[in-house]
Structure formats: structure tokens, C-alpha cells
Design a protein around this motif. Structure first.
Motif: not given
Length: 121
Positions: A86-106
Motif C-alpha cells: 500500500k506504499n505506506r512508507l512512501g506516503q509517510a515519508l513523502r518520497a519514493a522508497v527504493p525496492l532495495e530498502l524493502y529487500q533489506s527489510l525482508w
């Protein structure tokens, strides 16, 4: 000494007089810093969450460190999945969140592979 006052957030402060008649507020009771998960909306001490930061003044997004706009996420698969979908991080940060960041969280969620004592190195 001084009078006890409550600020707009309900924290108790004591007003003390300083040299020159100026008043200073000192916190009587230190409360932990609470944050809210952008996915499940759970409130907990900030140490219980992952912190994602949009660095100021640019729009670079990174994990854990830096000054800028922050969003917090529970270290759980359900929260991470919903936040990514749902792009909740992107909405909260008002910026695009790179896929690499999600991969490191996973990767943080997946258990670290244990060393097999029978496996040769």
C-alpha cells in the motif's frame, strides 16, 4: 521552589526561576518516546520499530540513521507486506522508497542461516 504545570501533551513540568527572572521548564518525569507503526498503527516505544528516514534536504531514503522525516514500522512480516503493497512508507515519508530498502527489510526478517557443524568451510 516552583509551580507544577501541565503542557499541551499532559507532561508535568516544574517552573523554576533563573537569574534575571526568566523561567525554565524542567521535566519531572521522563516518559519513553513512543511512535506509531505506519502499517498496523500500533503504538510502542520507538526502540521496538524499524526507522526509515528521508534524509534532509534531499529525498534519499535509508534505514536507521540520519536526520530528516522518519517513519516507523513493526518488525513483522504482516506489517512489512502491507506497507510495501500500500506504499505506506512512501506516503509517510513523502518520497519514493527504493525496492532495495524493502529487500533489506525482508532480509532482516528472515532468520540468519545457522552454521552446520558437519558442513565443510
Amino acid at each position: 521552589m516552583g509551580q507544577i504545570h501541565h503542557n499541551q501533551h499532559g507532561a508535568r513540568h516544574t517552573a523554576a526561576l533563573l537569574v534575571g527572572g526568566k523561567s525554565a521548564l524542567t521535566t519531572q518525569l521522563m516518559k519513553p518516546n513512543y511512535r506509531r507503526c505506519v502499517s498496523c498503527r500500533q503504538v510502542a516505544p520507538k526502540e521496538a520499530f524499524w526507522r526509515v528516514v528521508r534524509i534532509h534536504p534531499g529525498h534519499q531514503v535509508q534505514l536507521d540513521a540520519g536526520m530528516g522525516r522518519s517513519a516507523y514500522l513493526c518488525p513483522q512480516a504482516t506489517c512489512l507486506k502491507a506497507a510495501q503493497k500500500k506504499n505506506r512508507l512512501g506516503q509517510a515519508l513523502r518520497a519514493a522508497v527504493p525496492l532495495e530498502l524493502y529487500q533489506s527489510l525482508w532480509q532482516r526478517l528472515s532468520p540468519a542461516p545457522f552454521a552446520d557443524p558437519q558442513c565443510p568451510k
